[in-house]
Scaffold this motif. Structure first.
Motif, PDB file in Angstrom:
ATOM      1  N   ASP A   7      24.937  26.432 121.679  1.00  0.00           N
ATOM      2  CA  ASP A   7      25.818  25.415 121.105  1.00  0.00           C
ATOM      3  C   ASP A   7      26.424  25.967 119.828  1.00  0.00           C
ATOM      4  O   ASP A   7      25.701  26.221 118.861  1.00  0.00           O
ATOM      5  CB  ASP A   7      25.024  24.146 120.806  1.00  0.00           C
ATOM      6  N   PRO A   8      27.740  26.160 119.792  1.00  0.00           N
ATOM      7  CA  PRO A   8      28.368  26.747 118.601  1.00  0.00           C
ATOM      8  C   PRO A   8      28.332  25.838 117.376  1.00  0.00           C
ATOM      9  O   PRO A   8      28.646  26.271 116.275  1.00  0.00           O
ATOM     10  CB  PRO A   8      29.815  26.990 119.052  1.00  0.00           C
ATOM     11  N   PHE A   9      27.926  24.577 117.553  1.00  0.00           N
ATOM     12  CA  PHE A   9      27.946  23.641 116.433  1.00  0.00           C
ATOM     13  C   PHE A   9      26.578  23.394 115.803  1.00  0.00           C
ATOM     14  O   PHE A   9      26.483  22.744 114.770  1.00  0.00           O
ATOM     15  CB  PHE A   9      28.555  22.304 116.879  1.00  0.00           C
ATOM     16  N   ASN A  10      25.511  23.876 116.434  1.00  0.00           N
ATOM     17  CA  ASN A  10      24.198  23.593 115.844  1.00  0.00           C
ATOM     18  C   ASN A  10      23.317  24.832 115.709  1.00  0.00           C
ATOM     19  O   ASN A  10      22.134  24.706 115.387  1.00  0.00           O
ATOM     20  CB  ASN A  10      23.464  22.514 116.648  1.00  0.00           C
ATOM     21  N   TYR A  11      23.870  26.016 115.921  1.00  0.00           N
ATOM     22  CA  TYR A  11      23.033  27.211 115.904  1.00  0.00           C
ATOM     23  C   TYR A  11      22.422  27.475 114.530  1.00  0.00           C
ATOM     24  O   TYR A  11      21.399  28.160 114.412  1.00  0.00           O
ATOM     25  CB  TYR A  11      23.803  28.441 116.379  1.00  0.00           C
ATOM     26  N   ASP A  12      23.011  26.934 113.486  1.00  0.00           N
ATOM     27  CA  ASP A  12      22.453  27.105 112.141  1.00  0.00           C
ATOM     28  C   ASP A  12      21.264  26.190 111.875  1.00  0.00           C
ATOM     29  O   ASP A  12      20.549  26.364 110.882  1.00  0.00           O
ATOM     30  CB  ASP A  12      23.521  26.811 111.082  1.00  0.00           C
ATOM     31  N   PHE A  13      21.045  25.206 112.746  1.00  0.00           N
ATOM     32  CA  PHE A  13      20.056  24.175 112.458  1.00  0.00           C
ATOM     33  C   PHE A  13      19.026  23.968 113.561  1.00  0.00           C
ATOM     34  O   PHE A  13      18.102  23.173 113.401  1.00  0.00           O
ATOM     35  CB  PHE A  13      20.773  22.849 112.190  1.00  0.00           C
ATOM     36  N   SER A  17       5.974  33.822 113.766  1.00  0.00           N
ATOM     37  CA  SER A  17       6.612  32.666 113.130  1.00  0.00           C
ATOM     38  C   SER A  17       8.043  32.513 113.613  1.00  0.00           C
ATOM     39  O   SER A  17       8.779  33.490 113.708  1.00  0.00           O
ATOM     40  CB  SER A  17       6.608  32.833 111.601  1.00  0.00           C
ATOM     41  N   VAL A  18       8.420  31.281 113.913  1.00  0.00           N
ATOM     42  CA  VAL A  18       9.794  31.015 114.341  1.00  0.00           C
ATOM     43  C   VAL A  18      10.706  30.975 113.116  1.00  0.00           C
ATOM     44  O   VAL A  18      10.244  30.822 111.987  1.00  0.00           O
ATOM     45  CB  VAL A  18       9.853  29.678 115.111  1.00  0.00           C
ATOM     46  N   PRO A  19      12.023  31.114 113.317  1.00  0.00           N
ATOM     47  CA  PRO A  19      12.965  31.143 112.189  1.00  0.00           C
ATOM     48  C   PRO A  19      12.969  29.847 111.374  1.00  0.00           C
ATOM     49  O   PRO A  19      12.657  28.762 111.886  1.00  0.00           O
ATOM     50  CB  PRO A  19      14.322  31.356 112.870  1.00  0.00           C
ATOM     51  N   GLY A  20      13.356  29.961 110.106  1.00  0.00           N
ATOM     52  CA  GLY A  20      13.291  28.825 109.196  1.00  0.00           C
ATOM     53  C   GLY A  20      14.417  27.822 109.334  1.00  0.00           C
ATOM     54  O   GLY A  20      14.268  26.681 108.913  1.00  0.00           O
ATOM     55  N   GLN A  21      15.539  28.220 109.945  1.00  0.00           N
ATOM     56  CA  GLN A  21      16.718  27.342 109.909  1.00  0.00           C
ATOM     57  C   GLN A  21      16.551  26.068 110.734  1.00  0.00           C
ATOM     58  O   GLN A  21      17.323  25.131 110.582  1.00  0.00           O
ATOM     59  CB  GLN A  21      17.970  28.090 110.382  1.00  0.00           C
ATOM     60  N   ALA A  22      15.530  25.999 111.594  1.00  0.00           N
ATOM     61  CA  ALA A  22      15.324  24.817 112.433  1.00  0.00           C
ATOM     62  C   ALA A  22      14.206  23.918 111.919  1.00  0.00           C
ATOM     63  O   ALA A  22      13.822  22.966 112.582  1.00  0.00           O
ATOM     64  CB  ALA A  22      15.025  25.250 113.871  1.00  0.00           C
TER      65      ALA A  22
END
Length: 252
Positions: A120-126, A232-237
């Motif tokens: 999803d190009p709109f939520n990949y940061d979150f 550990s999974v990434p922090g942005q989510a």
């Protein structure tokens, strides 16, 4: 001195976490700068926790002291929001008793972690995009194991300065978010260790992918060894979404 709690939220994408760092912008530094500017004296702020770089907070609480009663807290809130960057919002500032502490008096904290299998190009940061669909029912079975333990050394970042790795978990589980392809892990506890939620999620994903059994998940906790847990999974989510306190702190 009068003490006040600040209720705020922030998008952590552009910050090196909550705590002031020698190099890089942080949320704590931004709040202290804004308060000091408006009150025209240096002001220190203490947060309820230390979110890592890129981690968000839908609700963070911090406290500060001021030499006198601030009569119009709504006006101060409004002025701070004008001064702060767009990725930090102050919800309200409330008076508390002088002994109240944003970190040590918190009775619980709640985090949410979001994963999806869809691009999803709109939520990949979150949201964290994962490959394949793990078995969320099996992951929820593994979550039940967490309630059997209080020592979570296996999920703690190494070489931290905390005196104990004891935490009491009150809630942990995965739920699908509506009709979307997003799954949310919610966990509530009295306190959290550095990197704890991200390490738990990474290990639960190994369970969901069939790489780790529920009994194996139990053994990871019992080993008290970070090397036995998943990546550990990434922090942005990751989002801090709630912090609770005893009612008597607000009888100022």
């Amino acid at each position: 001195m009068k003490r006040y709690f600040i209720y705020l939220g922030y998008n952590g994408k552009n910050f090196c976490g909550w705590q002031i760092q020698p190099n890089g912008a942080t949320v704590q530094q931004s709040i202290e700068t804004a308060l000091s500017t408006l009150l025209r004296k240096p002001v220190s702020v203490v947060g309820a926790g230390r979110t890592d770089a890129g981690v968000h907070a839908r609700l963070m609480v911090a406290h500060f002291d001021w030499e006198d009663t601030i009569e119009d807290l709504a006006f101060l809130t409004k002025k701070m929001n004008r001064l702060l960057p767009k990725d930090i919002a102050i919800y309200q500032i409330v008076p508390v008793i002088p002994e109240a502490h944003a970190r040590f008096d918190a009775t619980s904290r709640t985090y949410k972690y979001y994963v999806t299998t869809q691009k999803d190009p709109f939520n990949y940061d979150f949201v964290y995009r994962i490959s394949g669909k793990p078995d969320f029912e099996q992951m929820n079975e593994a979550c039940k194991v967490l309630f059997d333990y209080v020592d979570f050394t296996s999920f703690s970042k190494l070489h931290t300065d905390v005196k104990t790795n004891i935490c009491h978990i009150y809630r942990a589980g995965w739920e699908k978010e509506g009709d979307s392809d997003v799954w949310v892990f919610t966990i509530r506890a009295d306190r959290f260790l550095r990197n704890m939620v991200r390490a738990i999620v990474g290990t639960l994903l190994e369970v969901g992918r069939g790489k780790l059994s529920i009994e194996g998940f139990r053994k990871v906790i019992e080993s008290k060894n970070r090397c036995d847990a998943g990546t550990s999974v990434p922090g942005q989510a990751l989002y801090l979404v709630d912090v609770t306190y005893p009612e008597h702190l607000f009888n100022s």
